[in-house]
Motif scaffolding. Structure first.
Motif, PDB file in Angstrom:
ATOM      1  N   PRO A  58      -3.908   0.388  -2.141  1.00 47.90           N
ATOM      2  CA  PRO A  58      -3.222  -0.428  -2.965  1.00 47.90           C
ATOM      3  C   PRO A  58      -2.952   0.192  -4.251  1.00 47.90           C
ATOM      4  O   PRO A  58      -3.653   0.871  -4.829  1.00 47.90           O
ATOM      5  CB  PRO A  58      -3.751  -1.646  -3.050  1.00 47.90           C
ATOM      6  CG  PRO A  58      -5.058  -1.500  -2.206  1.00 47.90           C
ATOM      7  CD  PRO A  58      -5.376  -0.063  -1.890  1.00 47.90           C
ATOM      8  N   PRO A  59      -1.780  -0.274  -5.095  1.00 50.64           N
ATOM      9  CA  PRO A  59      -1.626   0.237  -6.416  1.00 50.64           C
ATOM     10  C   PRO A  59      -2.922   0.098  -7.331  1.00 50.64           C
ATOM     11  O   PRO A  59      -3.549  -1.110  -7.203  1.00 50.64           O
ATOM     12  CB  PRO A  59      -0.423  -0.668  -6.934  1.00 50.64           C
ATOM     13  CG  PRO A  59      -0.268  -1.555  -5.727  1.00 50.64           C
ATOM     14  CD  PRO A  59      -0.795  -0.994  -4.485  1.00 50.64           C
ATOM     15  N   LEU A  60      -2.928   0.963  -8.047  1.00 46.08           N
ATOM     16  CA  LEU A  60      -4.228   1.283  -9.274  1.00 46.08           C
ATOM     17  C   LEU A  60      -5.827   0.950  -8.395  1.00 46.08           C
ATOM     18  O   LEU A  60      -6.664   0.312  -9.019  1.00 46.08           O
ATOM     19  CB  LEU A  60      -4.324  -0.122 -10.215  1.00 46.08           C
ATOM     20  CG  LEU A  60      -2.791  -0.223 -10.654  1.00 46.08           C
ATOM     21  CD1 LEU A  60      -2.421  -1.467 -11.689  1.00 46.08           C
ATOM     22  CD2 LEU A  60      -2.478   0.986 -11.796  1.00 46.08           C
ATOM     23  N   LYS A  61      -5.492   1.000  -7.145  1.00 49.41           N
ATOM     24  CA  LYS A  61      -6.869   0.856  -6.412  1.00 49.41           C
ATOM     25  C   LYS A  61      -7.439  -0.674  -6.521  1.00 49.41           C
ATOM     26  O   LYS A  61      -8.598  -0.678  -6.325  1.00 49.41           O
ATOM     27  CB  LYS A  61      -7.647   2.084  -6.306  1.00 49.41           C
ATOM     28  CG  LYS A  61      -7.221   3.470  -6.191  1.00 49.41           C
ATOM     29  CD  LYS A  61      -8.251   4.525  -5.929  1.00 49.41           C
ATOM     30  CE  LYS A  61      -7.504   5.696  -5.904  1.00 49.41           C
ATOM     31  NZ  LYS A  61      -8.295   6.688  -5.666  1.00 49.41           N
TER      32      LYS A  61
ATOM     33  N   ILE B 142       0.747  -1.207   0.011  1.00 50.30           N
ATOM     34  CA  ILE B 142       0.153   0.000   0.006  1.00 50.30           C
ATOM     35  C   ILE B 142       0.847   1.241   0.058  1.00 50.30           C
ATOM     36  O   ILE B 142       2.072   1.004   0.376  1.00 50.30           O
ATOM     37  CB  ILE B 142      -1.050  -0.032   1.150  1.00 50.30           C
ATOM     38  CG1 ILE B 142      -0.311  -0.187   2.568  1.00 50.30           C
ATOM     39  CG2 ILE B 142      -2.109  -0.934   1.241  1.00 50.30           C
ATOM     40  CD1 ILE B 142      -1.036   0.021   3.733  1.00 50.30           C
ATOM     41  N   SER B 143       0.290   2.373  -0.526  1.00 51.95           N
ATOM     42  CA  SER B 143       1.241   3.632  -0.345  1.00 51.95           C
ATOM     43  C   SER B 143       0.093   4.777  -0.468  1.00 51.95           C
ATOM     44  O   SER B 143      -1.094   4.677  -0.569  1.00 51.95           O
ATOM     45  CB  SER B 143       1.921   3.623  -1.807  1.00 51.95           C
ATOM     46  OG  SER B 143       1.067   3.739  -2.808  1.00 51.95           O
ATOM     47  N   THR B 144       0.656   5.992  -0.298  1.00 54.38           N
ATOM     48  CA  THR B 144      -0.276   7.213  -0.511  1.00 54.38           C
ATOM     49  C   THR B 144      -0.512   7.447  -1.759  1.00 54.38           C
ATOM     50  O   THR B 144       0.242   7.141  -2.706  1.00 54.38           O
ATOM     51  CB  THR B 144       0.487   8.373   0.172  1.00 54.38           C
ATOM     52  OG1 THR B 144       1.561   8.509  -0.558  1.00 54.38           O
ATOM     53  CG2 THR B 144       0.522   8.336   1.676  1.00 54.38           C
ATOM     54  N   VAL B 145      -1.832   7.593  -1.988  1.00 52.14           N
ATOM     55  CA  VAL B 145      -2.011   7.859  -3.520  1.00 52.14           C
ATOM     56  C   VAL B 145      -2.660   9.254  -3.862  1.00 52.14           C
ATOM     57  O   VAL B 145      -3.635   9.470  -2.843  1.00 52.14           O
ATOM     58  CB  VAL B 145      -3.428   7.079  -4.050  1.00 52.14           C
ATOM     59  CG1 VAL B 145      -3.915   6.968  -5.194  1.00 52.14           C
ATOM     60  CG2 VAL B 145      -2.742   5.638  -3.936  1.00 52.14           C
ATOM     61  N   GLY B 146      -2.396  10.126  -4.767  1.00 47.23           N
ATOM     62  CA  GLY B 146      -2.949  11.329  -4.891  1.00 47.23           C
ATOM     63  C   GLY B 146      -2.375  12.362  -3.996  1.00 47.23           C
ATOM     64  O   GLY B 146      -1.284  11.819  -3.313  1.00 47.23           O
ATOM     65  N   ARG B 147      -2.896  13.673  -3.963  1.00 46.98           N
ATOM     66  CA  ARG B 147      -2.445  14.446  -3.098  1.00 46.98           C
ATOM     67  C   ARG B 147      -3.247  15.505  -2.719  1.00 46.98           C
ATOM     68  O   ARG B 147      -4.415  15.602  -3.245  1.00 46.98           O
ATOM     69  CB  ARG B 147      -0.981  15.207  -3.814  1.00 46.98           C
ATOM     70  CG  ARG B 147      -1.343  16.026  -5.025  1.00 46.98           C
ATOM     71  CD  ARG B 147       0.078  17.023  -5.102  1.00 46.98           C
ATOM     72  NE  ARG B 147      -0.375  17.738  -6.573  1.00 46.98           N
ATOM     73  CZ  ARG B 147       0.788  18.239  -7.023  1.00 46.98           C
ATOM     74  NH1 ARG B 147       1.809  18.406  -6.150  1.00 46.98           N
ATOM     75  NH2 ARG B 147       0.418  18.864  -8.123  1.00 46.98           N
TER      76      ARG B 147
END
Lengths: 151, 258
Positions: free
Chosen positions: B159-162, B146-151
């Motif tokens: 998770p990547p690509l949601k 998982i990572s932060t997505v957007g800002r």
């Protein structure tokens, strides 16, 4: 959407294959395909040894990257203070009507993407419209048709 | 050895230690939401701010996140000065506006005497305080699922690509360490669902209790060189087993000595 991904190895070869090259590689992919296709993100993760989550995080952080297909011609309308006062709103309205899309959208035939940006630092020639990378100053509503056709 | 003072008391620390570590070691309670001793500090939650000054600063001081500030010789740290308290109250005030329903934020607010936010409340505010602890722990576990997505306003943890994350093993490190218990997961008799992906869970071969997911067991088995059968027995049964063995050893020792 089907793409020819045979160009990807060549893009990876332009830089050293390590995490530091991530943004440079993504920029080149964006330039090549006008957006970042999902498969390209996965290939980038594999080739640069970066977790896919990191690649996704970076590509959603920067406005320069898009995860949805964008048009061949990218029209940016500046809506900074000076451009706003000198009629950027009317310009936006005219572009939206003529292209049949709202700001931030891409036309169905993938020819045009219309974007609204904040100040581009060319306030003296407000209102400014940028077509691809070319700056057009003192644009008025009557120029919109020409800008869409020729850029 | 570095020598400096915390609230007037002389303390010693090793070069490279962070202020927060030493403050906590001294038994002083400084709040923090994003800190975990197992992973690199990130200074995201801003709650561990302290006031620092030095003799030669002529009465000037500054505020730093203690989790990220390495100890220095001659530093004078104040953890609960009026200015620091005010600063923390402001941060809590902001948290309260953004996460009005979080019990953890409410607990913190009552501890600091913040009764209600002075900002406009975000009505549909969720409990994720964007501290990023889950992503750091996930990376530390070696998954980076998982990572932060957007800002900005739209930033979220995903998770990547949601999509259901392929790199996740369902270890639950993210959910178990989330300071506001925001990360949800559901359990079934033989499965576990988190981040939109369902994992098969193993059951204890002796008492039938659910242990960890098969994916996580396989990962541990591969990376730590532990046979997979080890994970088919729960911690309680392992303990019972150990106690039995130890009992036999004690009896045997007694017999030998007698």
């Amino acid at each position: 959407m089907n793409h020819d991904f045979s160009k990807l190895p060549e893009i990876f070869d332009r830089y050293s294959r390590n995490p530091e090259s991530l943004i440079a590689v993504l920029q080149d992919i964006q330039q090549e395909y006008h957006y970042l296709p999902c498969e390209a993100l996965q290939e980038t993760a594999k080739n640069l040894s970066v977790p896919l989550s990191k690649v996704f995080s970076v590509s959603t952080f920067y406005n320069a990257f898009s995860l949805t297909p964008r048009g061949k011609k990218i029209i940016r309308i500046c809506k900074g203070t000076a451009c706003h006062i000198r009629g950027a709103y009317q310009l936006q309205h005219q572009f939206e009507t003529m292209l049949g899309i709202k700001a931030g959208e891409t036309s169905k035939d993938l020819k045009y993407t219309l974007e609204v940006v904040n100040c581009v630092g060319a306030c003296a020639m407000a209102p400014v419209v940028i077509v691809d990378e070319k700056y057009h100053g003192s644009v008025d509503v009557s120029n919109v048709k020409r800008l869409i056709k020729r850029g | 050895m570095i020598k400096f003072t915390i609230n007037g008391k002389l303390v010693q620390a090793d070069q490279g230690d962070m202020l927060l570590t030493v403050i906590r070691r001294e038994g002083i309670d400084v709040p923090s939401q994003c800190h975990h001793q197992a992973v690199e500090p990130s200074g995201a939650c801003r709650l561990c701010m302290v006031e620092i000054t030095r003799q030669e600063w002529d009465g000037w001081s500054k505020f730093v996140t203690s989790c990220l500030y390495p100890v220095e010789d001659g530093l004078m740290v104040t953890t609960h000065s009026a200015k620091v308290i005010q600063l923390r109250k402001t941060i809590i005030d902001l948290y309260l506006a953004r996460h009005p329903n979080s019990t953890e934020i409410m607990r913190l607010a009552s501890e600091y005497g913040v009764t209600r936010t002075t900002y406009e409340t975000v009505a549909d505010g969720d409990d994720c305080i964007m501290c990023g602890l889950c992503t750091r722990i996930c990376a530390h576990m070696g998954f980076s699922a998982i990572s932060t997505v957007g800002r900005g306003h739209d930033k979220e943890i995903a998770p990547p690509l949601k999509e259901a994350p392929t790199d996740c093993t369902g270890c639950l490190s993210c959910a178990n360490n989330c300071p506001t218990n925001f990360i949800e997961f559901t359990r079934d008799s033989n499965s576990l669902t988190i981040w939109g992906r369902t994992f098969e869970t193993l059951a204890c071969s002796q008492c039938g209790k659910t242990t960890i997911t098969r994916d996580f067991a396989e990962h541990l088995s591969k990376t730590r060189d532990i046979p997979i059968a080890y994970f088919e027995v729960c911690d309680d049964c392992h303990r019972k087993e150990t106690a039995k063995t130890m009992g036999r050893v004690v009896n045997w020792t007694r017999e030998v000595q007698a």
